[in-house]
Write a protein that holds these residues in place. Structure first.
Motif, PDB file in Angstrom:
ATOM      1  N   LEU A  81       2.412  -1.283   0.852  1.00 18.78           N
ATOM      2  CA  LEU A  81       1.072  -0.792   0.541  1.00 18.78           C
ATOM      3  C   LEU A  81       0.734  -1.274  -0.863  1.00 18.78           C
ATOM      4  O   LEU A  81       1.280  -0.782  -1.852  1.00 18.78           O
ATOM      5  N   ARG A  82      -0.140  -2.259  -0.925  1.00 16.99           N
ATOM      6  CA  ARG A  82      -0.613  -2.756  -2.208  1.00 16.99           C
ATOM      7  C   ARG A  82      -1.800  -1.908  -2.622  1.00 16.99           C
ATOM      8  O   ARG A  82      -2.768  -1.783  -1.870  1.00 16.99           O
ATOM      9  N   MET A  83      -1.746  -1.351  -3.832  1.00 17.24           N
ATOM     10  CA  MET A  83      -2.794  -0.459  -4.320  1.00 17.24           C
ATOM     11  C   MET A  83      -3.381  -1.030  -5.607  1.00 17.24           C
ATOM     12  O   MET A  83      -2.667  -1.164  -6.609  1.00 17.24           O
ATOM     13  N   ASP A  84      -4.637  -1.393  -5.547  1.00 19.53           N
ATOM     14  CA  ASP A  84      -5.353  -1.934  -6.713  1.00 19.53           C
ATOM     15  C   ASP A  84      -6.454  -0.976  -7.143  1.00 19.53           C
ATOM     16  O   ASP A  84      -6.861  -0.091  -6.387  1.00 19.53           O
ATOM     17  N   SER A  85      -6.952  -1.185  -8.347  1.00 21.05           N
ATOM     18  CA  SER A  85      -8.046  -0.351  -8.878  1.00 21.05           C
ATOM     19  C   SER A  85      -7.753   1.128  -8.700  1.00 21.05           C
ATOM     20  O   SER A  85      -8.604   1.900  -8.234  1.00 21.05           O
ATOM     21  N   LEU A  86      -6.564   1.514  -9.066  1.00 19.36           N
ATOM     22  CA  LEU A  86      -6.140   2.899  -8.866  1.00 19.36           C
ATOM     23  C   LEU A  86      -6.974   3.863  -9.686  1.00 19.36           C
ATOM     24  O   LEU A  86      -7.405   3.552 -10.817  1.00 19.36           O
ATOM     25  N   GLU A  87      -7.179   5.028  -9.114  1.00 22.22           N
ATOM     26  CA  GLU A  87      -7.980   6.088  -9.723  1.00 22.22           C
ATOM     27  C   GLU A  87      -7.122   7.345  -9.847  1.00 22.22           C
ATOM     28  O   GLU A  87      -6.168   7.523  -9.077  1.00 22.22           O
ATOM     29  N   PRO A  88      -7.454   8.224 -10.804  1.00 26.42           N
ATOM     30  CA  PRO A  88      -6.676   9.470 -10.915  1.00 26.42           C
ATOM     31  C   PRO A  88      -6.630  10.252  -9.605  1.00 26.42           C
ATOM     32  O   PRO A  88      -5.625  10.932  -9.326  1.00 26.42           O
ATOM     33  N   GLU A  89      -7.666  10.132  -8.794  1.00 29.34           N
ATOM     34  CA  GLU A  89      -7.712  10.839  -7.507  1.00 29.34           C
ATOM     35  C   GLU A  89      -6.686  10.300  -6.515  1.00 29.34           C
ATOM     36  O   GLU A  89      -6.450  10.918  -5.475  1.00 29.34           O
ATOM     37  N   ASP A  90      -6.092   9.166  -6.805  1.00 28.38           N
ATOM     38  CA  ASP A  90      -5.048   8.610  -5.940  1.00 28.38           C
ATOM     39  C   ASP A  90      -3.674   9.224  -6.220  1.00 28.38           C
ATOM     40  O   ASP A  90      -2.708   8.928  -5.521  1.00 28.38           O
ATOM     41  N   THR A  91      -3.581  10.055  -7.235  1.00 28.36           N
ATOM     42  CA  THR A  91      -2.314  10.704  -7.571  1.00 28.36           C
ATOM     43  C   THR A  91      -1.837  11.580  -6.419  1.00 28.36           C
ATOM     44  O   THR A  91      -2.571  12.441  -5.940  1.00 28.36           O
ATOM     45  N   ALA A  92      -0.630  11.307  -5.945  1.00 27.58           N
ATOM     46  CA  ALA A  92      -0.071  12.036  -4.794  1.00 27.58           C
ATOM     47  C   ALA A  92       1.345  11.537  -4.538  1.00 27.58           C
ATOM     48  O   ALA A  92       1.778  10.542  -5.120  1.00 27.58           O
ATOM     49  N   VAL A  93       2.022  12.237  -3.649  1.00 26.54           N
ATOM     50  CA  VAL A  93       3.253  11.703  -3.075  1.00 26.54           C
ATOM     51  C   VAL A  93       2.858  10.886  -1.852  1.00 26.54           C
ATOM     52  O   VAL A  93       2.118  11.371  -0.994  1.00 26.54           O
ATOM     53  N   TYR A  94       3.335   9.655  -1.808  1.00 31.74           N
ATOM     54  CA  TYR A  94       3.002   8.750  -0.716  1.00 31.74           C
ATOM     55  C   TYR A  94       4.174   8.648   0.250  1.00 31.74           C
ATOM     56  O   TYR A  94       5.315   8.441  -0.170  1.00 31.74           O
ATOM     57  N   TYR A  95       3.862   8.777   1.532  1.00 28.22           N
ATOM     58  CA  TYR A  95       4.868   8.748   2.583  1.00 28.22           C
ATOM     59  C   TYR A  95       4.573   7.601   3.554  1.00 28.22           C
ATOM     60  O   TYR A  95       3.412   7.362   3.897  1.00 28.22           O
ATOM     61  N   CYS A  96       5.623   6.947   3.999  1.00 25.37           N
ATOM     62  CA  CYS A  96       5.446   6.047   5.127  1.00 25.37           C
ATOM     63  C   CYS A  96       5.981   6.737   6.379  1.00 25.37           C
ATOM     64  O   CYS A  96       6.834   7.635   6.300  1.00 25.37           O
ATOM     65  N   ALA A  97       5.465   6.308   7.514  1.00 31.65           N
ATOM     66  CA  ALA A  97       5.817   6.939   8.773  1.00 31.65           C
ATOM     67  C   ALA A  97       5.810   5.906   9.884  1.00 31.65           C
ATOM     68  O   ALA A  97       5.044   4.935   9.830  1.00 31.65           O
ATOM     69  N   ALA A  98       6.634   6.132  10.879  1.00 26.81           N
ATOM     70  CA  ALA A  98       6.735   5.238  12.034  1.00 26.81           C
ATOM     71  C   ALA A  98       6.382   6.006  13.296  1.00 26.81           C
ATOM     72  O   ALA A  98       6.841   7.135  13.499  1.00 26.81           O
ATOM     73  N   GLY A  99       5.573   5.382  14.130  1.00 26.99           N
ATOM     74  CA  GLY A  99       5.176   6.029  15.367  1.00 26.99           C
ATOM     75  C   GLY A  99       4.894   5.016  16.451  1.00 26.99           C
ATOM     76  O   GLY A  99       5.001   3.807  16.240  1.00 26.99           O
ATOM     77  N   THR A 100       4.508   5.533  17.601  1.00 23.77           N
ATOM     78  CA  THR A 100       4.235   4.659  18.743  1.00 23.77           C
ATOM     79  C   THR A 100       2.768   4.601  19.100  1.00 23.77           C
ATOM     80  O   THR A 100       2.397   3.883  20.028  1.00 23.77           O
ATOM     81  N   SER A 101       1.939   5.356  18.372  1.00 22.05           N
ATOM     82  CA  SER A 101       0.505   5.332  18.621  1.00 22.05           C
ATOM     83  C   SER A 101      -0.223   4.949  17.343  1.00 22.05           C
ATOM     84  O   SER A 101       0.125   5.412  16.262  1.00 22.05           O
ATOM     85  N   TYR A 102      -1.216   4.105  17.492  1.00 21.87           N
ATOM     86  CA  TYR A 102      -2.022   3.635  16.368  1.00 21.87           C
ATOM     87  C   TYR A 102      -3.018   4.751  16.050  1.00 21.87           C
ATOM     88  O   TYR A 102      -4.028   4.900  16.702  1.00 21.87           O
ATOM     89  N   SER A 103      -2.705   5.561  15.028  1.00 20.21           N
ATOM     90  CA  SER A 103      -3.449   6.791  14.816  1.00 20.21           C
ATOM     91  C   SER A 103      -3.591   7.110  13.330  1.00 20.21           C
ATOM     92  O   SER A 103      -2.761   6.688  12.510  1.00 20.21           O
ATOM     93  N   ARG A 104      -4.643   7.875  13.019  1.00 23.22           N
ATOM     94  CA  ARG A 104      -4.845   8.398  11.670  1.00 23.22           C
ATOM     95  C   ARG A 104      -4.287   9.812  11.529  1.00 23.22           C
ATOM     96  O   ARG A 104      -4.341  10.403  10.453  1.00 23.22           O
TER      97      ARG A 104
END
Length: 122
Positions: A81-104
């Motif tokens: 995950l390339r993150m550019d133009s970062l903003e303070p609102e982007d502050t968080a713990v970021y998780y990756c996940a694996a699944g079998t359905s293309y979903s949000r």
């Protein structure tokens, strides 16, 4: 069974960039849809981006579209995950996940990493 390990988080000033990596165990990596989610203190975990198993299709949350780019290297069992133009609102713990359905949504993702902290200072 897939084990996921994120790396690349840290502290960055607003306007800066970071690249997160998520390394997967197991030779079945190329079968999975991969997603990136984030969770800020006091907030629910939210979708950031996803990429299909072959890497030909991607999806982004409105808040990051145009600033973040998701990609994968199936030969290296890794999603980025390339993150550019970062903003303070982007502050968080970021998780990756694996699944079998293309979903949000989080439910279709069966495997999760431990998360990596991203902090963006004003």
């Amino acid at each position: 069974q897939v084990q996921l390990v994120e790396s690349g988080g840290g502290l960055v000033q607003a306007g800066g960039s970071l690249r997160l990596s998520c390394a997967a165990s197991g030779r079945t990596f190329s079968r999975y849809v991969m997603g990136w989610f984030r969770q800020a203190p006091g907030k629910e975990r939210e979708f950031v981006a996803s990429i299909n198993s072959g890497g030909s299709a991607t999806a982004y949350a409105d808040s990051v579209r145009g600033r973040f780019t998701v990609s994968r290297d199936n030969a290296k069992y890794t999603v980025y995950l390339r993150m550019d133009s970062l903003e303070p609102e982007d502050t968080a713990v970021y998780y990756c996940a694996a699944g079998t359905s293309y979903s949000r949504l989080t439910a279709p993702y069966a495997y999760w990493g431990q998360g990596t902290q991203v902090t963006v200072s004003p």
